[in-house]
Scaffold this motif. Structure first.
Motif, PDB file in Angstrom:
ATOM      1  N   ILE A   1       7.385   4.915   9.806  1.00 24.74           N
ATOM      2  CA  ILE A   1       7.054   4.998   8.381  1.00 24.74           C
ATOM      3  C   ILE A   1       7.789   3.888   7.641  1.00 24.74           C
ATOM      4  N   VAL A   2       6.996   2.978   7.082  1.00 24.02           N
ATOM      5  CA  VAL A   2       7.579   1.839   6.364  1.00 24.02           C
ATOM      6  C   VAL A   2       7.261   1.871   4.876  1.00 24.02           C
ATOM      7  N   ILE A   3       6.293   2.696   4.476  1.00 27.04           N
ATOM      8  CA  ILE A   3       5.885   2.817   3.072  1.00 27.04           C
ATOM      9  C   ILE A   3       5.563   4.274   2.793  1.00 27.04           C
TER      10      ILE A   3
ATOM     11  N   ASP B   1       1.848   3.927   6.550  1.00 29.05           N
ATOM     12  CA  ASP B   1       1.901   4.214   5.121  1.00 29.05           C
ATOM     13  C   ASP B   1       1.614   5.706   5.053  1.00 29.05           C
ATOM     14  N   LEU B   2       2.637   6.513   4.792  1.00 28.30           N
ATOM     15  CA  LEU B   2       2.472   7.964   4.793  1.00 28.30           C
ATOM     16  C   LEU B   2       2.276   8.450   3.361  1.00 28.30           C
ATOM     17  N   GLU B   3       1.185   9.139   3.143  1.00 29.66           N
ATOM     18  CA  GLU B   3       0.770   9.535   1.803  1.00 29.66           C
ATOM     19  C   GLU B   3       0.975  11.030   1.569  1.00 29.66           C
ATOM     20  N   SER B   4       1.305  11.363   0.330  1.00 32.36           N
ATOM     21  CA  SER B   4       1.424  12.771  -0.048  1.00 32.36           C
ATOM     22  C   SER B   4       0.031  13.399  -0.114  1.00 32.36           C
ATOM     23  N   ALA B   5      -0.012  14.680  -0.392  1.00 31.57           N
ATOM     24  CA  ALA B   5      -1.284  15.390  -0.505  1.00 31.57           C
ATOM     25  C   ALA B   5      -1.830  15.371  -1.930  1.00 31.57           C
ATOM     26  N   ILE B   6      -1.275  14.565  -2.794  1.00 28.34           N
ATOM     27  CA  ILE B   6      -1.719  14.486  -4.189  1.00 28.34           C
ATOM     28  C   ILE B   6      -2.827  13.449  -4.256  1.00 28.34           C
TER      29      ILE B   6
ATOM     30  N   THR C   1      15.373   3.939   1.079  1.00 30.39           N
ATOM     31  CA  THR C   1      15.222   2.786   1.984  1.00 30.39           C
ATOM     32  C   THR C   1      13.795   2.251   2.062  1.00 30.39           C
ATOM     33  N   ARG C   2      12.813   2.994   1.575  1.00 29.30           N
ATOM     34  CA  ARG C   2      11.419   2.560   1.712  1.00 29.30           C
ATOM     35  C   ARG C   2      10.757   2.401   0.347  1.00 29.30           C
ATOM     36  N   PRO C   3       9.853   1.426   0.229  1.00 30.08           N
ATOM     37  CA  PRO C   3       9.124   1.268  -1.030  1.00 30.08           C
ATOM     38  C   PRO C   3       8.027   2.317  -1.168  1.00 30.08           C
ATOM     39  N   VAL C   4       7.588   2.485  -2.412  1.00 26.75           N
ATOM     40  CA  VAL C   4       6.561   3.476  -2.742  1.00 26.75           C
ATOM     41  C   VAL C   4       5.390   2.766  -3.400  1.00 26.75           C
TER      42      VAL C   4
ATOM     43  N   ARG D   1       5.423  -0.821 -12.754  1.00 22.68           N
ATOM     44  CA  ARG D   1       6.610  -0.033 -12.415  1.00 22.68           C
ATOM     45  C   ARG D   1       6.647   0.390 -10.958  1.00 22.68           C
ATOM     46  N   ALA D   2       5.526   0.315 -10.264  1.00 23.18           N
ATOM     47  CA  ALA D   2       5.495   0.703  -8.856  1.00 23.18           C
ATOM     48  C   ALA D   2       6.198  -0.342  -8.004  1.00 23.18           C
ATOM     49  N   ASP D   3       6.763   0.096  -6.891  1.00 20.87           N
ATOM     50  CA  ASP D   3       7.404  -0.842  -5.962  1.00 20.87           C
ATOM     51  C   ASP D   3       6.400  -1.829  -5.387  1.00 20.87           C
ATOM     52  N   ILE D   4       5.185  -1.371  -5.128  1.00 20.70           N
ATOM     53  CA  ILE D   4       4.143  -2.204  -4.521  1.00 20.70           C
ATOM     54  C   ILE D   4       2.886  -2.094  -5.374  1.00 20.70           C
ATOM     55  N   PHE D   5       2.309  -3.224  -5.718  1.00 20.54           N
ATOM     56  CA  PHE D   5       1.035  -3.267  -6.437  1.00 20.54           C
ATOM     57  C   PHE D   5      -0.069  -3.052  -5.410  1.00 20.54           C
ATOM     58  N   CYS D   6      -0.835  -1.989  -5.547  1.00 22.05           N
ATOM     59  CA  CYS D   6      -1.819  -1.613  -4.531  1.00 22.05           C
ATOM     60  C   CYS D   6      -3.231  -1.649  -5.099  1.00 22.05           C
ATOM     61  N   VAL D   7      -4.055  -2.472  -4.495  1.00 17.28           N
ATOM     62  CA  VAL D   7      -5.456  -2.562  -4.897  1.00 17.28           C
ATOM     63  C   VAL D   7      -6.300  -2.255  -3.674  1.00 17.28           C
TER      64      VAL D   7
END
Length: 185
Positions: A89-91, A44-49, A132-135, A151-157
């Protein structure tokens, strides 16, 4: 030699049975992504934000400033261009805990709505470069709009004790929060 030593966490994660890792809050060292490609650890590769901005002088009102979001989207497109050919990288993670900061600082609903509308454009930036990858938005649930639609591709908790991070119906009777979210059976 230092980078090779720092990659021990990847091997340790695999030995413990992990099949996915998260590279949070900053663009990764390219070696990590290459190494994960070679050993088969998904990422799961994350931005710097990230949401600690108000604590470090980037005040909340700037989070939906159009200029800042133009820069954020460019940053995300660059990450996607740089790493989209890596099979590990899958997400993509658009950001980390930006929305949860609103709970901590008790932001008003208008601010939260404007910020979420801006945040969702980060998902669009990833999709425009790599469809090709979910966010996901790490720790920030599903980026619900005013009607309650995720609205997100994946609900993340990853903070279930925060009220807004619980799925509907996951709250225990009497207003107490459960120690764990319900699991699928």
């Amino acid at each position: 030699a230092m980078i090779r030593q720092d990659s021990n966490w990847i091997d340790d994660s695999r030995e413990l049975g992990a099949n996915i890792g998260r590279l949070p809050n900053e663009p990764p060292i390219p070696f990590y992504v290459d190494y994960c490609d070679s050993v088969g650890l998904m990422l799961d590769l994350e931005s710097a934000i990230f949401g600690a901005g108000p604590l470090f002088g980037l005040y909340r009102h700037t989070y939906y400033d159009p200029v800042i979001y133009r820069n954020f989207r460019e940053h995300i497109r660059n990450i996607a261009k740089l790493y989209r050919n890596h099979p590990s990288i899958v997400i993509w993670s658009a950001e980390n805990e930006v929305d949860i900061v609103n709970e901590i600082f008790k932001a008003n609903e208008d601010f939260i709505g404007a910020e979420r509308d801006s945040l969702i454009t980060l998902q669009d930036a990833f999709h425009s470069t790599d469809p090709t990858r979910p966010v996901l938005f790490d720790g920030d649930k599903g980026m619900r709009d005013k009607s309650g639609k995720d609205r997100a591709d994946i609900f993340c908790v990853h903070y279930p004790k925060f009220k807004s991070h619980l799925a509907n119906g996951a709250r225990a009777k009497g207003g107490a929060y459960p120690d764990q979210l319900p699991t699928a059976r």
